[in-house]
Design an enzyme around this catalytic site. Structure first.
Site, PDB file in Angstrom:
ATOM      1  N   ASP A  19       0.803  -1.316  -0.014  1.00  0.00           N
ATOM      2  CA  ASP A  19       0.043   0.029   0.104  1.00  0.00           C
ATOM      3  C   ASP A  19       1.022   1.340  -0.029  1.00  0.00           C
ATOM      4  O   ASP A  19       0.448   2.307  -0.459  1.00  0.00           O
ATOM      5  CB  ASP A  19      -0.990   0.083   1.222  1.00  0.00           C
ATOM      6  CG  ASP A  19      -1.985  -0.834   1.311  1.00  0.00           C
ATOM      7  OD1 ASP A  19      -2.150  -1.575   0.144  1.00  0.00           O
ATOM      8  OD2 ASP A  19      -2.888  -1.360   1.944  1.00  0.00           O
ATOM      9  N   GLU A  65       3.474   1.737  -1.377  1.00  0.00           N
ATOM     10  CA  GLU A  65       4.202   2.143  -2.826  1.00  0.00           C
ATOM     11  C   GLU A  65       2.923   2.864  -3.596  1.00  0.00           C
ATOM     12  O   GLU A  65       3.188   3.663  -4.304  1.00  0.00           O
ATOM     13  CB  GLU A  65       4.509   0.932  -3.667  1.00  0.00           C
ATOM     14  CG  GLU A  65       5.156   1.168  -5.015  1.00  0.00           C
ATOM     15  CD  GLU A  65       6.247   1.974  -5.262  1.00  0.00           C
ATOM     16  OE1 GLU A  65       6.633   2.353  -6.298  1.00  0.00           O
ATOM     17  OE2 GLU A  65       6.748   2.442  -4.267  1.00  0.00           O
ATOM     18  N   SER A  70     -35.353  -9.878 -11.251  1.00  0.00           N
ATOM     19  CA  SER A  70     -34.762 -10.544  -9.933  1.00  0.00           C
ATOM     20  C   SER A  70     -34.701 -12.077 -10.169  1.00  0.00           C
ATOM     21  O   SER A  70     -35.103 -12.449 -11.319  1.00  0.00           O
ATOM     22  CB  SER A  70     -35.530 -10.377  -8.692  1.00  0.00           C
ATOM     23  OG  SER A  70     -37.055 -10.772  -8.954  1.00  0.00           O
ATOM     24  N   LEU A  71     -34.186 -12.789  -9.320  1.00  0.00           N
ATOM     25  CA  LEU A  71     -33.854 -14.363  -9.516  1.00  0.00           C
ATOM     26  C   LEU A  71     -34.855 -15.028  -8.875  1.00  0.00           C
ATOM     27  O   LEU A  71     -35.130 -14.571  -7.604  1.00  0.00           O
ATOM     28  CB  LEU A  71     -32.666 -14.494  -8.866  1.00  0.00           C
ATOM     29  CG  LEU A  71     -31.199 -14.190 -10.074  1.00  0.00           C
ATOM     30  CD1 LEU A  71     -29.984 -14.557  -9.083  1.00  0.00           C
ATOM     31  CD2 LEU A  71     -31.218 -15.186 -11.119  1.00  0.00           C
ATOM     32  N   GLU A  89     -22.229 -19.461 -11.269  1.00  0.00           N
ATOM     33  CA  GLU A  89     -21.589 -18.208 -10.714  1.00  0.00           C
ATOM     34  C   GLU A  89     -21.687 -18.157  -9.348  1.00  0.00           C
ATOM     35  O   GLU A  89     -22.876 -18.647  -8.522  1.00  0.00           O
ATOM     36  CB  GLU A  89     -21.913 -17.303 -11.417  1.00  0.00           C
ATOM     37  CG  GLU A  89     -21.566 -17.100 -12.994  1.00  0.00           C
ATOM     38  CD  GLU A  89     -22.081 -15.932 -13.432  1.00  0.00           C
ATOM     39  OE1 GLU A  89     -22.495 -15.065 -12.860  1.00  0.00           O
ATOM     40  OE2 GLU A  89     -22.826 -16.008 -14.837  1.00  0.00           O
ATOM     41  N   LYS A 107     -22.808 -16.495  -6.220  1.00  0.00           N
ATOM     42  CA  LYS A 107     -23.973 -15.321  -5.839  1.00  0.00           C
ATOM     43  C   LYS A 107     -23.511 -14.101  -4.829  1.00  0.00           C
ATOM     44  O   LYS A 107     -23.342 -14.461  -3.673  1.00  0.00           O
ATOM     45  CB  LYS A 107     -25.299 -16.151  -5.323  1.00  0.00           C
ATOM     46  CG  LYS A 107     -26.426 -15.015  -5.422  1.00  0.00           C
ATOM     47  CD  LYS A 107     -27.777 -15.430  -5.191  1.00  0.00           C
ATOM     48  CE  LYS A 107     -28.789 -14.639  -5.096  1.00  0.00           C
ATOM     49  NZ  LYS A 107     -28.713 -13.427  -3.969  1.00  0.00           N
ATOM     50  N   ASP A 118     -22.859 -11.430  -2.066  1.00  0.00           N
ATOM     51  CA  ASP A 118     -23.866 -10.874  -1.223  1.00  0.00           C
ATOM     52  C   ASP A 118     -23.608  -9.170  -1.320  1.00  0.00           C
ATOM     53  O   ASP A 118     -22.674  -8.931  -0.494  1.00  0.00           O
ATOM     54  CB  ASP A 118     -23.632 -11.476  -0.114  1.00  0.00           C
ATOM     55  CG  ASP A 118     -24.782 -11.342   0.858  1.00  0.00           C
ATOM     56  OD1 ASP A 118     -25.725 -10.583   0.384  1.00  0.00           O
ATOM     57  OD2 ASP A 118     -24.452 -11.596   2.129  1.00  0.00           O
ATOM     58  N   GLU A 128     -22.704  -6.674  -9.205  1.00  0.00           N
ATOM     59  CA  GLU A 128     -22.894  -6.651  -7.876  1.00  0.00           C
ATOM     60  C   GLU A 128     -21.804  -5.756  -7.144  1.00  0.00           C
ATOM     61  O   GLU A 128     -20.630  -5.965  -7.479  1.00  0.00           O
ATOM     62  CB  GLU A 128     -22.888  -8.030  -7.146  1.00  0.00           C
ATOM     63  CG  GLU A 128     -23.452  -7.958  -5.733  1.00  0.00           C
ATOM     64  CD  GLU A 128     -25.129  -8.392  -5.994  1.00  0.00           C
ATOM     65  OE1 GLU A 128     -26.138  -8.234  -5.154  1.00  0.00           O
ATOM     66  OE2 GLU A 128     -25.588  -8.471  -7.333  1.00  0.00           O
ATOM     67  N   TYR A 182     -21.653  -9.423 -14.169  1.00  0.00           N
ATOM     68  CA  TYR A 182     -22.056 -10.958 -14.604  1.00  0.00           C
ATOM     69  C   TYR A 182     -23.015 -10.854 -15.778  1.00  0.00           C
ATOM     70  O   TYR A 182     -23.592 -12.029 -16.183  1.00  0.00           O
ATOM     71  CB  TYR A 182     -22.776 -11.757 -13.083  1.00  0.00           C
ATOM     72  CG  TYR A 182     -23.599 -10.928 -12.495  1.00  0.00           C
ATOM     73  CD1 TYR A 182     -24.972 -10.420 -13.006  1.00  0.00           C
ATOM     74  CD2 TYR A 182     -23.336 -10.473 -11.166  1.00  0.00           C
ATOM     75  CE1 TYR A 182     -25.917  -9.943 -12.265  1.00  0.00           C
ATOM     76  CE2 TYR A 182     -24.160  -9.726 -10.571  1.00  0.00           C
ATOM     77  CZ  TYR A 182     -25.503  -9.530 -10.967  1.00  0.00           C
ATOM     78  OH  TYR A 182     -26.429  -8.918 -10.318  1.00  0.00           O
ATOM     79  N   LYS A 241     -27.133 -20.657 -14.708  1.00  0.00           N
ATOM     80  CA  LYS A 241     -27.638 -19.906 -15.890  1.00  0.00           C
ATOM     81  C   LYS A 241     -27.748 -21.071 -17.051  1.00  0.00           C
ATOM     82  O   LYS A 241     -26.574 -21.647 -17.367  1.00  0.00           O
ATOM     83  CB  LYS A 241     -27.043 -18.635 -16.247  1.00  0.00           C
ATOM     84  CG  LYS A 241     -26.975 -17.739 -15.042  1.00  0.00           C
ATOM     85  CD  LYS A 241     -26.000 -16.542 -15.354  1.00  0.00           C
ATOM     86  CE  LYS A 241     -26.149 -15.482 -14.420  1.00  0.00           C
ATOM     87  NZ  LYS A 241     -25.330 -14.336 -14.461  1.00  0.00           N
ATOM     88  N   LYS A 274     -29.846 -21.208  -2.979  1.00  0.00           N
ATOM     89  CA  LYS A 274     -29.441 -20.602  -1.814  1.00  0.00           C
ATOM     90  C   LYS A 274     -28.891 -21.555  -0.667  1.00  0.00           C
ATOM     91  O   LYS A 274     -29.455 -22.778  -0.471  1.00  0.00           O
ATOM     92  CB  LYS A 274     -30.591 -19.796  -1.118  1.00  0.00           C
ATOM     93  CG  LYS A 274     -31.328 -18.810  -2.076  1.00  0.00           C
ATOM     94  CD  LYS A 274     -30.179 -17.692  -2.383  1.00  0.00           C
ATOM     95  CE  LYS A 274     -30.142 -16.776  -1.037  1.00  0.00           C
ATOM     96  NZ  LYS A 274     -31.307 -16.040  -0.667  1.00  0.00           N
ATOM     97  N   CYS A 325     -50.440 -12.776  35.291  1.00  0.00           N
ATOM     98  CA  CYS A 325     -50.135 -11.916  34.034  1.00  0.00           C
ATOM     99  C   CYS A 325     -48.929 -11.005  34.506  1.00  0.00           C
ATOM    100  O   CYS A 325     -48.827 -10.511  35.518  1.00  0.00           O
ATOM    101  CB  CYS A 325     -51.113 -11.247  33.663  1.00  0.00           C
ATOM    102  SG  CYS A 325     -50.970  -9.892  32.518  1.00  0.00           S
ATOM    103  N   CYS A 334     -50.353  -7.286  34.714  1.00  0.00           N
ATOM    104  CA  CYS A 334     -51.509  -6.703  35.524  1.00  0.00           C
ATOM    105  C   CYS A 334     -51.775  -7.617  36.586  1.00  0.00           C
ATOM    106  O   CYS A 334     -52.250  -7.057  37.657  1.00  0.00           O
ATOM    107  CB  CYS A 334     -52.699  -6.590  34.659  1.00  0.00           C
ATOM    108  SG  CYS A 334     -53.385  -8.272  34.112  1.00  0.00           S
ATOM    109  N   CYS A 364     -54.225 -14.166  29.598  1.00  0.00           N
ATOM    110  CA  CYS A 364     -54.812 -13.404  30.719  1.00  0.00           C
ATOM    111  C   CYS A 364     -55.873 -12.617  30.023  1.00  0.00           C
ATOM    112  O   CYS A 364     -56.200 -12.252  28.805  1.00  0.00           O
ATOM    113  CB  CYS A 364     -53.874 -11.814  30.798  1.00  0.00           C
ATOM    114  SG  CYS A 364     -54.476 -10.581  31.694  1.00  0.00           S
ATOM    115  N   CYS A 390     -56.154  -5.122  31.240  1.00  0.00           N
ATOM    116  CA  CYS A 390     -54.852  -5.360  31.246  1.00  0.00           C
ATOM    117  C   CYS A 390     -54.152  -4.292  30.371  1.00  0.00           C
ATOM    118  O   CYS A 390     -54.418  -4.290  29.123  1.00  0.00           O
ATOM    119  CB  CYS A 390     -54.515  -6.878  30.876  1.00  0.00           C
ATOM    120  SG  CYS A 390     -52.503  -7.234  30.774  1.00  0.00           S
TER     121      CYS A 390
END
Length: 666
Positions: A33, A35, A82-83, A112, A114, A116, A169, A221, A285, A309, A403, A406, A421, A426
């Site tokens: 870092d 450099e 969406s998937l 592929e 997924k 997050d 993503e 993707y 896919k 998932k 209870c 009360c 109750c 109450c």
């Protein structure tokens, strides 16, 4: 001299872009870092001396511009769909079967990871990055161009003057997430629960300089627009995107058989924790673009790809205590208080235990080590006790006899599992009843959430639901976090609720055994509150689907003087007491595919809420139930439809996606 300096500037920019790619895309930096920082400072010095040489694609321009007041809207020329989700290999085989039924057996898949993160769209014109947007609702997103310019993995200029829109993503690498939370911990700021939440929050910062410090990255993707004549496979598209200098996840793989797909899933299920970024599944896919076109898509998702998932994550925690709370019907519910633990990306401290029988069945004791998971990745639950880890100091738990709110003695009615109750005064019953009354499926008073209701109740500004209609501006402006606009909007929402149809009021009153469906049936049958309140048990049970328990409960409710007084107060405040929905005869004779049918809704719908979809079906003569059986006529499946969809297939029940459902409503 100027020529040499100009050449050095070009060299520095090329080196810094290369080092950024190695660090953020390949996760394999070739220089430390220090450099990178040294070269960046040299470039900044040259550009400061020659500001006329600064260009939008310079690495120095990624630090972020001026803060925005708000994000503008972006309409996606091609919707960002969406998937669909599956949660088992059996469901993946069902997906494969549906694909082969349409396109034949000559199918190759691409698997592929997924990622997050947050779905994004990037637009390049003549090779220059000009627009970055969130997915939003799939049709309209937000312009986050300035924030995405700070992501070093994203090239600001392509090697060719292409006009292209690519999708992928944006995510926060694990090491960036750890550093961010460490900095927040030192500053006494709340920690982010998981990298996905941190990435989403970073991309929606109005000040791009904050985004720049968060060190986000991206993987791409797919493409919204590309040369479809030259690229005939999805894998070829990924290779093309990569050749443009854009970051593509290197773990993608072509699979000729479902066994190869399963092998890929097994491999990355084992590797997921070792990856430098978070993943929550595998995307499968169809590779052939021609076959993708043949398969098409529903309103919300392509038919040629699916997301597998990962199984729900299970972790171990300690059961520190069991607390009980009282709901609006008086039912006393135990809740597990846990040592805080991360489960599926969030910190879990509590989990419902439902009732005393479940505690006994699992043999739960305070101090036990217990296995926790999130049902459906959403609701925390206790799976089991690690009895072999008991020390002998664990304490058995017994439900209270009185209870906790009360002090009244708790009872078990009609051999129910739950303790209740039954004190009508109450505080817990009154407070929870108020929260129920204003809820979306009841009177739907926007702005009157649980916290506001609790404040009003504790300040003795409301004692029953009729008091809501006596609230004034001065009452509300004194509440925490309530400004002029909030108070004005809330008063308008309360006033609008007076015009609700009878079934909403009836459901909102919280009469035992009278749910939203029964309230609609009763309102439709008796038309007015007066007629309903005078009905006998015999007249009530003569209505289809109204049983003895419901009828007895209604007659008991309307016979009590305190409830008669409440209805009179609501009338005096101007609340509508009549049914305003469609006529029963109109529904019965409706020329509708739902008329007389038993329908089950499962999964998440994109265009309608579950209650809206139910209302549409019932207004057309359909009967919506919660479970699939041999008597079910139709299942409407949204995103992440699980076991109900599988059972419907097993029983050969007709299945519609959301697109067909919406077309039928038109």
């Amino acid at each position: 001299m100027a020529e040499q300096l100009s050449e050095r500037l070009r060299s520095l920019r090329a080196l810094l872009d290369q080092y950024s790619y190695e660090y953020y895309v390949e996760d394999n930096p070739s220089v430390p870092d220090s450099e990178y920082d040294r070269l960046m400072q040299e470039l900044i010095a040259i550009e400061k001396a020659h500001p006329e040489w600064i260009t939008p694609d310079s690495p120095t321009q990624r630090v972020g511009g001026r803060p925005l007041k708000a994000f503008s809207k972006v309409t996606h020329e091609i919707p960002m769909l969406s998937l669909g989700d599956v949660f088992s290999k059996e469901e993946l085989l069902d997906f494969d079967r549906r694909v082969r039924q349409t396109v034949g057996n000559d199918v190759t898949y691409v698997c592929e990871l997924k990622i997050d993160g947050l779905a994004i769209s990037l637009t390049y014109e003549k090779g220059q990055f000009v627009l970055g947007a969130t997915r939003g609702d799939g049709t309209t997103g937000e312009d986050i161009t300035n924030n995405l310019r700070t992501v070093r993995a994203l090239p600001l200029t392509l090697p060719e003057p292409l006009n292209i829109e690519v999708r992928g993503e944006c995510y926060m690498p694990k090491r960036s997430f750890e550093k961010l939370n460490e900095d927040r911990r030192k500053n006494g700021e709340p920690l982010f629960a998981n990298p996905r939440n941190a990435a989403a929050g970073s991309l929606r910062q109005l000040d791009p300089k904050i985004t720049a410090r968060r060190r986000l990255s991206i993987f791409l993707y797919s493409a919204g627009t590309f040369d479809r004549e030259k690229i005939t496979t999805h894998y070829g598209l990924l290779e093309a995107i990569k050749s443009y200098g854009l970051p593509v996840n290197p773990e993608s793989r072509r699979c000729a058989t479902m066994q190869e797909v399963f092998d890929y899933i097994d491999a990355y299920t084992a590797k997921r924790d070792a990856l430098p970024y978070g993943i929550d599944g595998i995307v499968v896919k169809v590779d052939s673009m021609a076959q993708q076109a043949q398969l098409g898509h529903t309103v919300k998702s392509p038919r040629w790809m699916i997301a597998y998932k990962f199984p729900a994550e299970e972790v171990v925690s300690t059961l520190e205590d069991i607390e009980v709370s009282v709901g609006r019907t008086g039912a006393v519910t135990p809740t597990a208080v846990l040592t805080p633990v991360q489960v599926a990306g969030t910190t879990v401290r509590r989990a419902s235990l439902h009732n005393e029988d479940l505690i006994r069945e699992k043999d739960l004791r305070i101090g036990d080590r217990v296995v926790i998971r999130k049902a459906g990745d959403i609701i925390p639950e206790v799976v089991n006790v690690l009895t072999e880890q008991r020390s002998g100091n664990e304490k058995p738990f017994s439900m209270p006899t009185h209870c906790p709110e009360c002090g009244s003695e708790l009872v078990r009615l009609d051999e129910e599992v739950a303790l209740r109750c039954i004190n009508p005064k109450c505080p817990a019953l009154i407070r929870e009843g108020l929260i129920h009354f204003v809820s979306r499926n009841a009177m739907n008073i926007d702005g009157l959430g649980e916290k506001v209701i609790t404040q009003l109740f504790e300040k003795h500004l409301i004692h029953d639901v009729a008091d809501l209609y006596s609230l004034t501006y001065n009452d509300l402006i004194s509440m925490e976090r309530m400004g002029d606009k909030s108070v004005t909007n809330l008063l308008h929402a309360i006033e609008r609720s007076k015009q609700n149809s009878l079934e909403r009021l009836l459901f909102g009153l919280g009469i035992r055994f009278i749910g939203a469906k029964a309230a609609r049936i009763l309102a439709m049958a008796f038309r007015t509150m007066d007629d309903l309140s005078r009905a006998s048990v015999e007249e009530l049970t003569a209505v289809d689907e109204i049983g003895d328990k419901m009828a007895d409960s209604l007659v008991t409710y309307f016979s009590k003087p305190e409830f008669q007084s409440l209805i009179a107060e609501l009338k005096a405040h101007g609340l509508n007491m009549n049914y305003l929905g469609p006529d029963p005869e109109t529904i019965a004779n409706a020329d509708s595919p739902f008329n007389g049918k038993t329908v089950v809704l499962t999964g998440k719908l994109e265009q309608l809420t579950r209650s809206q979809a139910k209302k549409e079906i019932e207004s057309r003569g359909g009967n919506v139930t919660g479970s699939v059986s041999a008597s079910t006529d139709l299942v409407i499946a949204g995103e992440a439809a699980g076991s109900k969809l599988k059972k419907a297939r097993d029983l050969n029940i007709e299945i519609w996606d959301e697109g067909r459902f919406l077309e039928t409503l038109r």
